[in-house]
Design an enzyme around this catalytic site. Structure first.
Site, PDB file in Angstrom:
ATOM      1  N   GLU A 253     -11.056   5.407  -8.849  1.00  0.00           N
ATOM      2  CA  GLU A 253      -9.878   5.173  -8.011  1.00  0.00           C
ATOM      3  C   GLU A 253     -10.366   4.388  -6.812  1.00  0.00           C
ATOM      4  O   GLU A 253     -11.081   4.901  -5.966  1.00  0.00           O
ATOM      5  CB  GLU A 253      -9.252   6.515  -7.599  1.00  0.00           C
ATOM      6  CG  GLU A 253      -7.807   6.386  -7.151  1.00  0.00           C
ATOM      7  CD  GLU A 253      -7.683   6.079  -5.674  1.00  0.00           C
ATOM      8  OE1 GLU A 253      -7.511   4.884  -5.345  1.00  0.00           O
ATOM      9  OE2 GLU A 253      -7.759   6.998  -4.863  1.00  0.00           O
ATOM     10  N   CYS A 289      -5.097   6.122   0.585  1.00  0.00           N
ATOM     11  CA  CYS A 289      -5.298   5.132  -0.480  1.00  0.00           C
ATOM     12  C   CYS A 289      -4.015   4.383  -0.829  1.00  0.00           C
ATOM     13  O   CYS A 289      -4.070   3.232  -1.251  1.00  0.00           O
ATOM     14  CB  CYS A 289      -5.833   5.824  -1.738  1.00  0.00           C
ATOM     15  SG  CYS A 289      -7.387   6.704  -1.496  1.00  0.00           S
TER      16      CYS A 289
END
Length: 482
Positions: A253, A289
């Site tokens: 990720e 994020c």
């Protein structure tokens, strides 16, 4: 409270320190005061952890699913009972405002609950072998088996919930886990370990080994006993991990710069849209994020949207993370502050307008709104990871679609529209892993699939989806005519 046990990180740190040659000062980003000394673990300590986790795997994999489920459920209750203390630990080590730290603890409790449920639901399928010539007389089915030791490398910004998104699915599926936490935020991961051990998990089944990422990550990558690496961090490091992982499973990720389109059809709902977008842009100082970084607003409502957005932004309060009224606080370190100021100044030189903010505030940055930002400015191309949002004017949804997709990243995007045909069409054409209609792209539910495209990553998180990347499928065929 489960056994009246108080979660503590110090005993575990003391045990690690006995075998470490060095320690480092863990600093509070707000006060600049030392919280605790943390062992700088060696490659030998990581190798020992791998060996212990490998031995523990035989115990965990043989546990009935209901036992693993019960452990996860009990751990969630332990953390819920000590919510305030755990949240204060997050606020102290990550500098996260307490209102957001409390929310992270709530999500962690929920993630463990989801993992507990999924531990009981991991099931295969039957295969009709007689669909193939000569296949008659056979019953076949698939099962899932845990893969072994999983190595996780986690970031500072969600030091508890991004850890549990790796640990929960690993335990649910019968694996063991070693976490190499961010150097700046190891304490939350240790508290999670203590909760799981108190709940009945074998002590070696989940270990936390703090220290230098490159040094310790090398052990995880080179060990044949480590069957998977799951990493959240930068694209540069992610590419290195993928290139060195060989035949290990990998979940990555990586970076992102989430985009949002606000259509003219939302003119009657601007108050709600602005409120959601301000929260999406500035929660935890934008160090998220999927922070809302690029906003494209239809020309018909642009001026009204911008005016309301700036008004709401200027109401945000900068201060002590432990103060319930604090919305923004210091960034994680001075390097982040300096880098972001360079990008803001570069955008200004390229013709962007700073509508509000744009200045340093202690070790943080004022919540900053930029308009007329060129697509080639770093603040538009890269991941800001700070309290900065771009609001650009577009003439149509097609122009917005092109701008959203004009990115090296592809993790999450959002759009607000009352035109459902437009919303569905754009959702299919936006090149990201998750599209949220009438929500900001910063929204994440802990059971949903979560994964990126392009430079945003490889593989999926979200409890059920992470579990399926932590197991091996096996087919068994029974020939009952032989």
């Amino acid at each position: 409270m489960e056994g009246d046990m108080m979660l503590q990180y110090q005993p575990y740190l003391d045990e690690l320190t006995k075998n470490a040659t060095e320690t480092y000062a863990l600093m509070n980003p707000h006060t600049k005061e030392e919280i605790v000394r943390v062992p700088e673990c060696s490659q030998g300590q990581m190798l020992k952890a791998v060996n212990l986790a490998s031995d523990a795997f035989e115990t965990v994999r043989s546990m009935p699913a209901h036992e693993r489920s019960d452990i996860l459920n009990r751990a969630s209750d332990i953390i819920a009972d000590q919510k305030q203390m755990v949240a204060e630990t997050i606020a102290q080590e990550a500098g996260k405002p307490i209102k957001y730290a409390l929310g992270e603890v709530d999500r962690t409790v929920q993630t463990l609950k989801f993992a507990s449920v999924e531990a009981r639901k991991l099931e295969g399928e039957s295969i009709p072998m007689d669909a193939a010539p000569n296949g008659a007389g056979r019953d076949a089915y698939t099962i899932y088996e845990p893969i072994g030791v999983i190595g996780a490398i986690t970031p500072f910004n969600f030091p508890l919930n991004l850890v549990v998104h790796k640990v929960g699915p690993a335990i649910a599926s019968g694996n063991t886990m070693i976490v190499k936490p961010a150097e700046k935020t190891p304490l939350s991961a240790i508290l999670l370990r203590e909760a799981l051990v108190e709940a009945g998990l074998p002590s070696d089944a989940y270990q936390v080994i703090p220290g230098d990422g490159k040094n310790l990550g090398e052990v995880l990558l080179n060990s044949d006993d480590v069957k998977k690496i799951t990493f959240t961090g930068s694209p540069r490091v992610g590419r290195d991990i993928k290139s060195q992982a060989g035949l290990k499973k990998v979940t990555l990720e990586l970076g992102n710069n989430s985009a949002l389109y606000v259509d003219k059809s939302m003119h009657d709902r601007l108050d709600d849209v602005v409120s959601k977008t301000v929260n999406g842009a500035f929660s935890y100082n934008g160090q998220v994020c999927i922070s809302t970084q690029r906003v494209y607003v239809h020309d018909d409502i642009f001026d009204s949207f911008l005016d309301q957005f700036v008004q709401e932004t200027e109401k945000l309060t900068f201060g002590d993370p432990l103060d319930n009224n604090t919305d923004l606080s210091n960034l994680i370190d001075e390097q982040s502050q300096e880098g972001l100021m360079e990008w803001i100044n570069e955008a200004k030189q390229l013709g962007a307008n700073i509508v509000t903010g744009g200045q340093k505030q202690e070790q943080g940055i004022e919540p900053t709104v930029l308009t007329d930002v060129p697509a080639d400015a770093k603040i538009s191309k890269e991941e800001a990871f700070g309290p900065v949002v771009i609001i650009n004017r577009v003439q149509s949804s097609d122009e917005a679609l092109h701008a959203i997709n004009d990115s090296q990243y592809g993790l999450s995007a959002g759009l607000f529209s009352n035109d459902m045909k437009q919303a569905i069409d754009m959702s299919h054409r936006i090149n990201v892993g998750q599209v949220l209609v009438n929500d900001v792209p910063t929204l994440r539910f802990d059971h949903m699939p979560y994964g990126g495209r392009k430079q945003s990553g490889y593989g999926y998180e979200g409890v059920k989806y992470a579990i399926h990347e932590m197991v091996n499928r096996k087919m068994i065929s029974l020939n009952y005519t032989f």
